[in-house]
Design a protein around this motif. Structure first.
Motif, PDB file in Angstrom:
ATOM      1  N   PHE A   1       0.850  -1.186   0.000  1.00 51.41           N
ATOM      2  CA  PHE A   1       0.000   0.000   0.000  1.00 51.41           C
ATOM      3  C   PHE A   1       0.883   1.232   0.000  1.00 51.41           C
ATOM      4  N   SER A   2       0.359   2.341  -0.463  1.00 54.19           N
ATOM      5  CA  SER A   2       1.095   3.608  -0.437  1.00 54.19           C
ATOM      6  C   SER A   2       0.542   4.454   0.689  1.00 54.19           C
ATOM      7  N   GLN A   3       1.140   5.618   0.873  1.00 55.87           N
ATOM      8  CA  GLN A   3       0.661   6.518   1.921  1.00 55.87           C
ATOM      9  C   GLN A   3      -0.769   6.978   1.651  1.00 55.87           C
TER      10      GLN A   3
ATOM     11  N   GLU B   1      -0.769   1.689  15.876  1.00 54.74           N
ATOM     12  CA  GLU B   1      -1.025   2.002  14.467  1.00 54.74           C
ATOM     13  C   GLU B   1      -0.051   3.091  14.041  1.00 54.74           C
ATOM     14  N   PHE B   2       0.666   2.856  12.933  1.00 57.70           N
ATOM     15  CA  PHE B   2       1.686   3.787  12.446  1.00 57.70           C
ATOM     16  C   PHE B   2       1.335   4.300  11.050  1.00 57.70           C
ATOM     17  N   ARG B   3       1.901   5.446  10.751  1.00 59.20           N
ATOM     18  CA  ARG B   3       1.854   5.991   9.398  1.00 59.20           C
ATOM     19  C   ARG B   3       3.268   6.367   8.989  1.00 59.20           C
ATOM     20  N   CYS B   4       3.648   5.999   7.768  1.00 63.00           N
ATOM     21  CA  CYS B   4       4.966   6.386   7.266  1.00 63.00           C
ATOM     22  C   CYS B   4       4.963   7.867   6.911  1.00 63.00           C
ATOM     23  N   LYS B   5       6.042   8.534   7.262  1.00 64.11           N
ATOM     24  CA  LYS B   5       6.171   9.929   6.872  1.00 64.11           C
ATOM     25  C   LYS B   5       6.470  10.027   5.378  1.00 64.11           C
ATOM     26  N   SER B   6       6.366  11.184   4.827  1.00 63.44           N
ATOM     27  CA  SER B   6       6.475  11.379   3.372  1.00 63.44           C
ATOM     28  C   SER B   6       7.903  11.229   2.900  1.00 63.44           C
ATOM     29  N   ARG B   7       8.349   9.946   2.916  1.00 67.09           N
ATOM     30  CA  ARG B   7       9.692   9.636   2.412  1.00 67.09           C
ATOM     31  C   ARG B   7       9.594   8.305   1.709  1.00 67.09           C
ATOM     32  N   ILE B   8       9.404   8.321   0.407  1.00 65.80           N
ATOM     33  CA  ILE B   8       9.257   7.088  -0.366  1.00 65.80           C
ATOM     34  C   ILE B   8      10.622   6.511  -0.699  1.00 65.80           C
ATOM     35  N   ARG B   9      10.804   5.209  -0.398  1.00 61.91           N
ATOM     36  CA  ARG B   9      12.073   4.527  -0.693  1.00 61.91           C
ATOM     37  C   ARG B   9      12.033   3.937  -2.096  1.00 61.91           C
TER      38      ARG B   9
ATOM     39  N   GLY C   1      -2.970   4.954   0.318  1.00 62.67           N
ATOM     40  CA  GLY C   1      -3.798   3.769   0.295  1.00 62.67           C
ATOM     41  C   GLY C   1      -3.966   3.187  -1.092  1.00 62.67           C
ATOM     42  N   ALA C   2      -3.154   3.612  -2.056  1.00 61.46           N
ATOM     43  CA  ALA C   2      -3.235   3.078  -3.415  1.00 61.46           C
ATOM     44  C   ALA C   2      -1.845   2.723  -3.900  1.00 61.46           C
ATOM     45  N   ASP C   3      -1.750   1.747  -4.769  1.00 62.14           N
ATOM     46  CA  ASP C   3      -0.456   1.317  -5.293  1.00 62.14           C
ATOM     47  C   ASP C   3       0.188   2.425  -6.117  1.00 62.14           C
ATOM     48  N   THR C   4       1.510   2.585  -5.948  1.00 59.21           N
ATOM     49  CA  THR C   4       2.269   3.576  -6.714  1.00 59.21           C
ATOM     50  C   THR C   4       3.346   2.837  -7.475  1.00 59.21           C
ATOM     51  N   PRO C   5       3.138   2.554  -8.763  1.00 64.31           N
ATOM     52  CA  PRO C   5       4.095   1.768  -9.542  1.00 64.31           C
ATOM     53  C   PRO C   5       5.488   2.383  -9.517  1.00 64.31           C
ATOM     54  N   GLY C   6       6.503   1.507  -9.381  1.00 64.28           N
ATOM     55  CA  GLY C   6       7.889   1.956  -9.459  1.00 64.28           C
ATOM     56  C   GLY C   6       8.473   2.426  -8.156  1.00 64.28           C
ATOM     57  N   LYS C   7       7.665   2.504  -7.121  1.00 67.75           N
ATOM     58  CA  LYS C   7       8.180   2.975  -5.833  1.00 67.75           C
ATOM     59  C   LYS C   7       7.914   1.928  -4.766  1.00 67.75           C
ATOM     60  N   ARG C   8       8.859   1.786  -3.834  1.00 65.03           N
ATOM     61  CA  ARG C   8       8.768   0.765  -2.798  1.00 65.03           C
ATOM     62  C   ARG C   8       8.728   1.409  -1.421  1.00 65.03           C
ATOM     63  N   GLN C   9       7.886   0.864  -0.549  1.00 65.25           N
ATOM     64  CA  GLN C   9       7.879   1.274   0.849  1.00 65.25           C
ATOM     65  C   GLN C   9       8.326   0.084   1.677  1.00 65.25           C
TER      66      GLN C   9
ATOM     67  N   TYR D   1       9.963   2.745  17.673  1.00 67.13           N
ATOM     68  CA  TYR D   1       9.907   3.063  16.244  1.00 67.13           C
ATOM     69  C   TYR D   1      10.857   4.209  15.937  1.00 67.13           C
ATOM     70  N   THR D   2      11.288   4.297  14.680  1.00 62.62           N
ATOM     71  CA  THR D   2      12.167   5.395  14.273  1.00 62.62           C
ATOM     72  C   THR D   2      11.309   6.619  13.974  1.00 62.62           C
ATOM     73  N   ALA D   3      11.472   7.637  14.798  1.00 64.33           N
ATOM     74  CA  ALA D   3      10.579   8.796  14.758  1.00 64.33           C
ATOM     75  C   ALA D   3      10.806   9.691  13.543  1.00 64.33           C
ATOM     76  N   ASP D   4      11.921   9.512  12.832  1.00 61.79           N
ATOM     77  CA  ASP D   4      12.148  10.331  11.649  1.00 61.79           C
ATOM     78  C   ASP D   4      11.396   9.807  10.427  1.00 61.79           C
ATOM     79  N   SER D   5      10.862   8.573  10.533  1.00 64.80           N
ATOM     80  CA  SER D   5      10.197   7.974   9.375  1.00 64.80           C
ATOM     81  C   SER D   5       8.790   7.472   9.663  1.00 64.80           C
ATOM     82  N   LEU D   6       8.415   7.382  10.933  1.00 62.67           N
ATOM     83  CA  LEU D   6       7.101   6.880  11.307  1.00 62.67           C
ATOM     84  C   LEU D   6       6.447   7.786  12.340  1.00 62.67           C
ATOM     85  N   THR D   7       5.129   7.848  12.316  1.00 61.59           N
ATOM     86  CA  THR D   7       4.372   8.544  13.353  1.00 61.59           C
ATOM     87  C   THR D   7       3.310   7.594  13.904  1.00 61.59           C
TER      88      THR D   7
END
Length: 598
Positions: free
Chosen positions: A399-401, A589-597, A403-411, A549-555
């Protein structure tokens, strides 16, 4: 001739929903003794075993105490009847039972006042139906032959209508024809009888007399008070966990960490206050599974999972609920009952990328070779080798941030699951194990920009050096735990540091506003911002379990509410009939911050 020597049940107290599996000892024609099943499809010397289960329904009906379900009820709370609370909750076995339970019991009245019998139908189905007169008499109900044209239980296929037998004031209803039987709500308050007999495969006639056993009265499965998810933003409290619905919202994911208490450790000597039937593995495994499945978490980190229980129960059962399983066994020479760490993740939410296994025994051997003098190596290994392990899984989100698939990008996500050494006097070993794990995670972090979760039972309180290392990234050189270092493995103290921006998920309750958060803060230690307890026995009450959790990447979005002493039985000790571990589950429950790997 094949003969039955003995039949035995590990626990003679049957519980609704918990499979009964008798131990049957057989003597073969060659005089050898076995406990294998001998089905009709694989007879021995032309003989096989036939099994039958009966429900014994007496003309004298019995109500069951709501607090001590193995006891017959002698009185009923009229307030429950007037408030239309499920009638099974109203029965007590003695005035003292009712008095002792009043503080918890009155909560039922308070809830009924605000929402009259909101869950009555559901709970009534779960516990079985009593007559509506409130007299404390079990309704007779329908015999199996009248309520259903066919019956099934265990692994046996459907078979024709059961035969009803009458013996004096008792009626025996045949309810099963397999070796195992799982009591249902219809069985509550009734005694069950198991019958095993040798049958001639050719004539289908019985050989010899049947061997039988009877159980105590079937009791309902105790149900703990549901735990809610609490938003850490101060928003309204989320509803009770729904086993049919998702917890995580779009773009978020949920993680459970839970020490489930290995069966080998769940002895009556250690937990004498817990009824023996509630300590039995057949009961606890079903209760634990129900709890875990109810959380509907995307990732589940369990500790103290015995190898045989992982292979034979948890992996196949959670597979039915859509989970992929990973496991790391402790490095002990005993292979069958040794426990370890198990990580499960939902296949529809994540895929498995890589698995790392951390064996602290191997790290101890390397450390000893490198820094310990030859004359002290044996002593050092005796102190450091404790069989503890950690399981690290790298997962890729489906899933993406948004909630939809984003082709070419990995989380990606890195999840560490560990169980640190239990011995309180080995403070240096605990700290060394945690430091070793964090150094390994740092290597992963340096090779990939990836959010991290560190879950587990660290057997360390919030005031300890291991907690300081996790939460603060370093240990104060004057920390009293550092005084315990007979091998010198913690020196220099400046090396006890790491660069991971770890934060304890439950410390989020210390931030935010709102009545729900205020209630949770009363269940927290204000000096450490950690729960007052995650481990609660007669001998110890305190916090050993964490989700970092790593606070720079998750909330953190929300957390499973903490238990307070009023939520437990009056003796505030675990395990109990309601909660089948001496630890409580943590869920975030966590949410990834806006940093796409990539």
């Amino acid at each position: 001739m094949l003969s039955v020597v003995r039949v035995h049940l590990p626990s003679d107290i049957p519980i609704v929903g918990c499979e009964l599996s008798p131990y049957v000892l057989l003597r073969k024609p060659d005089k050898s003794v076995i406990n294998d099943d001998v089905p009709e499809t694989a007879p021995i010397d032309g003989q096989f075993l036939r099994y039958k289960w009966y429900r014994i329904q007496s003309d004298k009906k019995v109500a069951v105490c709501s607090v001590h379900p193995t006891e017959q009820a002698t009185l009923q709370c009229i307030g429950c009847v007037k408030a239309k609370i499920p009638v099974t909750k109203s029965y007590h076995c003695s005035p003292k039972c009712f008095s002792d339970a009043w503080q918890h019991h009155r909560v039922l009245h308070d809830r009924a006042a605000s929402a009259v019998n909101e869950n009555g139908g559901e709970e009534e189905d779960m516990f079985g139906r009593f007559n509506s007169s409130g007299s404390g008499v079990l309704s007779a109900g329908l015999a199996p032959s009248a309520s259903s044209p066919n019956l099934t239980n265990g692994s046996t296929p459907l078979y024709p209508v059961a035969v009803t037998q009458r013996s004096g004031s008792e009626t025996w209803f045949e309810v099963g024809r397999s070796k195992t039987y799982t009591p249902s709500a219809d069985d509550i308050g009734h005694v069950l009888k198991f019958e095993c007999v040798v049958v001639d495969a050719e004539t289908k006639q019985t050989v010899g007399h049947p061997m039988t056993l009877t159980t105590s009265r079937v009791i309902p499965a105790p149900t703990p008070t549901p735990r809610r998810m609490i938003s850490v933003s101060g928003a309204d409290v989320m509803g009770h966990l729904d086993p049919d619905g998702r917890i995580a919202t779009a773009g978020t994911f949920t993680v459970v960490s839970y020490n489930i208490l290995a069966d080998a450790c769940a002895t009556s000597d250690t937990y004498s206050y817990c009824p023996s039937w509630a300590l039995s593995w057949p009961y606890r495994r079903q209760n634990l599974l129900r709890e875990i499945v109810t959380y509907r978490a995307d990732i589940v980190c369990l500790q103290e999972v015995q190898y045989d229980h992982f292979e034979e129960f948890f992996a196949p059962e959670l597979d039915k609920h859509g989970y992929h399983a990973l496991y790391k066994r402790k490095t002990s020479e005993v292979t069958h009952t040794v426990d370890g760490c198990a990580t499960f993740f939902r296949r529809d939410r994540f895929t498995h990328v890589k698995k790392y296994e951390v064996e602290f025994n191997k790290a101890a051997q390397s450390l000893t070779e490198a820094v310990v003098p030859t004359t002290q190596k044996k002593t050092a290994l005796n102190r450091l080798v404790k069989d503890n392990v950690a399981l690290i899984a790298v997962l890729e989100a489906k899933f993406s941030q948004q909630g939809a698939d984003t082709p070419g990008k990995r989380q990606l996500l890195c999840v560490a699951n560990t169980h640190v050494n239990v011995h309180q006097e080995l403070k240096d070993v605990k700290l060394w194990q945690v430091h070793t794990l964090l150094k390994g995670l740092e290597k992963i972090a340096n090779s990939a920009d990836i959010p991290m979760l560190v879950c587990g039972d660290f057997n360390s309180t919030p005031a300890s050096a291991p907690h300081a290392l996790l939460a603060m990234g370093k240990v104060d050189p004057l920390h009293p735990d550092l005084a315990v270092d007979p091998l010198g493995i913690l020196r220099p103290h400046t090396k006890l540091a790491h660069q991971l921006p770890l934060v304890s998920a439950y410390s989020s309750f210390a931030r935010g506003m709102g009545p729900a958060l205020e209630q949770q803060r009363r269940r927290m230690d204000p000096s450490t911002n950690e729960p007052l307890f995650t481990n609660c026995t007669r001998d110890f009450i305190g916090t050993h379990d964490y989700i970092f959790y790593t606070a720079d990447s998750l909330t953190v979005e929300s957390l499973l509410e903490l238990l307070d002493e009023d939520s437990l039985r009056k003796d505030t000790a675990l395990p109990s009939p309601e909660w089948s571990s001496d630890h409580i589950a943590l869920l975030a429950e966590f949410r990834c911050k806006s940093r796409i790997r990539r």
